[in-house]
Each structure stands twice: as structure tokens, then as C-alpha cells.
Design a protein around this motif. Sequence first.
Motif, short mmCIF file in Angstrom:
data_model
loop_
_atom_site.label_atom_id
_atom_site.label_comp_id
_atom_site.label_asym_id
_atom_site.label_seq_id
_atom_site.Cartn_x
_atom_site.Cartn_y
_atom_site.Cartn_z
N PRO A 153 -6.29 -1.94 -15.95
CA PRO A 153 -6.58 -3.51 -16.15
C PRO A 153 -7.36 -4.07 -15.20
CG PRO A 153 -4.11 -3.02 -15.70
CD PRO A 153 -4.72 -1.68 -15.79
N ASP A 154 -7.02 -3.66 -13.93
CA ASP A 154 -7.99 -4.42 -12.98
C ASP A 154 -8.98 -3.44 -12.40
OD1 ASP A 154 -5.49 -3.91 -10.24
OD2 ASP A 154 -6.13 -2.59 -11.92
N ALA A 155 -9.44 -2.43 -13.16
CA ALA A 155 -10.51 -1.53 -12.53
C ALA A 155 -11.82 -2.13 -12.39
CB ALA A 155 -10.73 -0.45 -13.59
N HIS A 156 -12.10 -3.17 -13.17
CA HIS A 156 -13.26 -4.13 -13.29
C HIS A 156 -13.39 -4.79 -11.60
CE1 HIS A 156 -10.53 -7.02 -13.99
NE2 HIS A 156 -11.53 -8.03 -13.86
N LEU A 157 -12.43 -4.66 -11.04
CA LEU A 157 -12.38 -5.48 -9.60
C LEU A 157 -12.80 -4.52 -8.46
CD1 LEU A 157 -9.20 -7.61 -9.91
CD2 LEU A 157 -11.72 -8.13 -10.55
N VAL A 158 -12.71 -3.23 -8.93
CA VAL A 158 -12.83 -2.00 -7.89
C VAL A 158 -14.40 -1.45 -7.95
CG1 VAL A 158 -12.18 0.13 -7.11
CG2 VAL A 158 -10.56 -1.36 -8.18
N GLU A 159 -15.10 -2.07 -6.83
CA GLU A 159 -16.61 -1.23 -6.68
C GLU A 159 -16.45 0.03 -6.03
OE1 GLU A 159 -19.18 -2.75 -7.92
OE2 GLU A 159 -18.46 -4.77 -8.81
N ARG A 160 -17.32 1.08 -6.26
CA ARG A 160 -17.35 2.36 -5.60
C ARG A 160 -17.70 1.98 -4.16
NH1 ARG A 160 -17.48 7.08 -8.04
NH2 ARG A 160 -18.90 7.92 -6.30
N HIS A 161 -18.53 0.98 -3.58
CA HIS A 161 -18.89 0.84 -2.48
C HIS A 161 -17.70 -0.02 -1.57
CE1 HIS A 161 -20.39 -2.73 -4.47
NE2 HIS A 161 -20.12 -3.59 -3.48
N ASP A 162 -16.94 -0.58 -2.32
CA ASP A 162 -15.49 -1.32 -1.90
C ASP A 162 -14.80 -0.48 -1.17
OD1 ASP A 162 -14.11 -3.43 -0.93
OD2 ASP A 162 -13.62 -4.08 -2.81
N VAL A 163 -15.07 -0.01 0.06
CA VAL A 163 -14.14 1.16 0.51
C VAL A 163 -12.49 0.71 0.62
CG1 VAL A 163 -13.90 2.75 2.48
CG2 VAL A 163 -16.14 2.20 1.62
N PRO A 164 -12.23 -0.48 1.12
CA PRO A 164 -10.81 -0.94 1.33
C PRO A 164 -10.25 -1.05 0.07
CG PRO A 164 -12.44 -2.35 2.66
CD PRO A 164 -13.23 -1.53 1.80
N ALA A 165 -10.96 -0.91 -1.24
CA ALA A 165 -10.12 -1.10 -2.23
C ALA A 165 -9.68 0.35 -2.75
CB ALA A 165 -11.02 -1.44 -3.37
N ASP A 207 -5.99 -2.67 12.30
CA ASP A 207 -4.60 -2.80 11.87
C ASP A 207 -4.32 -1.14 11.45
OD1 ASP A 207 -4.71 -5.40 12.05
OD2 ASP A 207 -5.62 -5.78 10.16
N ALA A 208 -4.88 -0.23 11.60
CA ALA A 208 -4.60 1.03 11.41
C ALA A 208 -3.52 1.58 12.16
CB ALA A 208 -5.91 2.07 11.26
N LEU A 261 -14.21 6.01 10.47
CA LEU A 261 -14.46 5.94 9.11
C LEU A 261 -13.12 6.45 8.52
CD1 LEU A 261 -17.94 7.74 8.31
CD2 LEU A 261 -17.22 5.23 8.30
N GLU A 262 -12.25 7.22 8.87
CA GLU A 262 -10.97 7.56 8.35
C GLU A 262 -9.98 6.37 8.61
OE1 GLU A 262 -10.90 12.47 9.17
OE2 GLU A 262 -9.64 11.20 10.30
N SER A 263 -10.02 5.73 9.82
CA SER A 263 -9.31 4.74 10.20
C SER A 263 -9.59 3.42 8.92
CB SER A 263 -9.49 4.42 11.43
OG SER A 263 -10.63 3.62 11.63
N GLN A 264 -10.74 3.42 8.67
CA GLN A 264 -10.84 2.48 7.53
C GLN A 264 -10.48 2.69 6.29
OE1 GLN A 264 -12.90 -0.51 7.87
NE2 GLN A 264 -12.32 -0.65 5.56
N VAL A 265 -10.73 4.17 5.78
CA VAL A 265 -10.36 4.27 4.48
C VAL A 265 -9.08 4.71 4.17
CG1 VAL A 265 -12.81 5.00 3.83
CG2 VAL A 265 -11.47 6.72 4.68
N PHE A 266 -8.35 5.32 5.17
CA PHE A 266 -6.91 5.74 5.03
C PHE A 266 -6.01 4.98 5.69
CE2 PHE A 266 -9.49 10.00 4.71
CZ PHE A 266 -9.07 10.09 3.36
N GLY A 267 -6.33 4.07 6.82
CA GLY A 267 -5.52 3.08 7.20
C GLY A 267 -4.77 3.92 8.27
N GLY A 273 -6.92 1.73 -1.99
CA GLY A 273 -5.51 1.73 -2.26
C GLY A 273 -5.20 1.20 -3.48
N ALA A 274 -6.03 -0.05 -3.88
CA ALA A 274 -5.76 -0.83 -5.05
C ALA A 274 -6.22 0.15 -6.45
CB ALA A 274 -6.63 -2.20 -4.99
#
Length: 263
Positions: free
Chosen positions: A227-239, A5-6, A141-147, A241-242
Motif C-alpha cells: 500500500p505504501d510502496a509508491h513512497l519508497v524510492e530506490r535511491h531513498d536509502v533510509p527507507a 543515531d546508529a 555506509l553500513e551505519s546509514q543503511v543498517f542503523g 526499513g519502511a
Amino acid sequence: MAPVDARRELTFLLAEPERRLLRAIAMRLPAWVTSDLLTLLGVVGALGAGVAYALSGLSPAWLWAASALLLVNWFGDSLDGTLARVRRAERPRYGYYLDHVVDAFATAAIGAGIGLSPYVHLAVALAGVVAYLVLSINIYLESQVFGVFRLSYGRVGPTEARMVLVVANALLALAGPGSAVVLIADGVAGALTIGMLGMVVGRIQRNLGELARLELCPAGRLGRDLPDAHLVERHDVPAVGAHARAYERARARPASDPDPRAA
């Protein structure tokens, strides 16, 4: 955002005229020509070019055949996606996966053929293949992390790379094999390989800097201010933007505003 979808960002030198040409050709193709058939044609062109390079040890005339087959590879590889878009028959995930798997094998076939020719040593050619594949992997990889899907490095893309090979083929065919020619060809191939590796190192450094900026968080404040930092994992690359949005919300909240999780 998933890679399929990038947003496509084509900045290479011939991107716009090539886009218009491919669209015009796609609109005139008969109905029996499909995207999968064009993909297969591109594979045949790449394999044929590799064989022609290997056979150039018998006669330099095979280099002209290699150039013609690179044109076949360009036609199939570049037109398959355009045809799907013109006919509104896109299969984004299928096409994304198939296209890049095919590109990897095509690059290996052409590079191996060059290495089996009398003009470039096999080790140098395979080093070039590895460098090109590293460039490609970095793009994915760029298309994954930057869209954003950037198919080129600066003004050089796959079409320009094929043109460089065609020009080199003509020069080598006219010069014929010889120790001086091999030395020059090896030197140019080695310089291009080093240049590709230098480009990808520079791009990786830039990407890491940008990602570090997007995921920046003051030390010791992650749990309190986001407030929602606990939902963000370092290995969760698509996050990425969140995480960036959470950080911006935390910065915008007044200091007197309590943490919504404090209660």
C-alpha cells in the motif's frame, strides 16, 4: 536512522578493556581538557608519526618516535568521544563529521610517511591507504543503511591496527634498513592491502545480499500488494526499513483482503 543515531557495535579484540580504560581516564581529566582539544591532539600525533616515518631514512631511531606518536594519536582519537559522553556534552552530528574527516587525513598522513620511509615503497603504502579508506567508507555506509555502526572488521579495529604498526616499527628499527628488510616490509604491506580489499569485497557482497532480502518484492506485485510502496524510492536509502515493513504487512494480509487503494 541517521548515521549519528546508529547503534554502536564494537567487536574488535580489545574493545571492552579499551572502553573501561578510556572511561577511567576521561573521569580523571581536568576540566580544561575538552573533546576538541583531544581531537587536535590526535591529529598532531598522526602528523607527527608521518613525519617520523619519513625521517627514519636518517636514522632507524625515528621509528621509536613514530610508535610514541601513534600512542598520542590513539589517546586523542579514542578519548575525545568518551570524554563527551562522560561529561554528557555530546554533539552527535558535529562529532561524527569531525571525527571521520580527521580520521581520513590522519590515515593519509601516516600512510604517506610510511611510503616516504626507506622500508616501504610509496606506491605500496598509498595502496594501503586507499584500501583502509575504502574499508572506512564501507563502515559509514553500513551505519546509514543498517542503523548499526561497526567500527571493526571481525576482531580487528583501529586500536589493533596501531598495535600492528608499533610491533612492525620495533622489528624494523632492530633490523635496520637493507634490501632484504625492504623486500619483506613491502611484501607484508602488500599482503595487508590485498587482505583489506578482500575483506571489504566480502562485506559488500554480504551487505548487498542482506539489502536485497530486506527489499525483496515478488515481480509484478509491487503496486498491488504494497500500500505504501509508491513512497519508497530506490535511491531513498533510509527507507529500507519502511520498505521491509510494508512488504511484511502485505505478506500478512489475507488474499481476500482488497488493496486499500483499490477503492
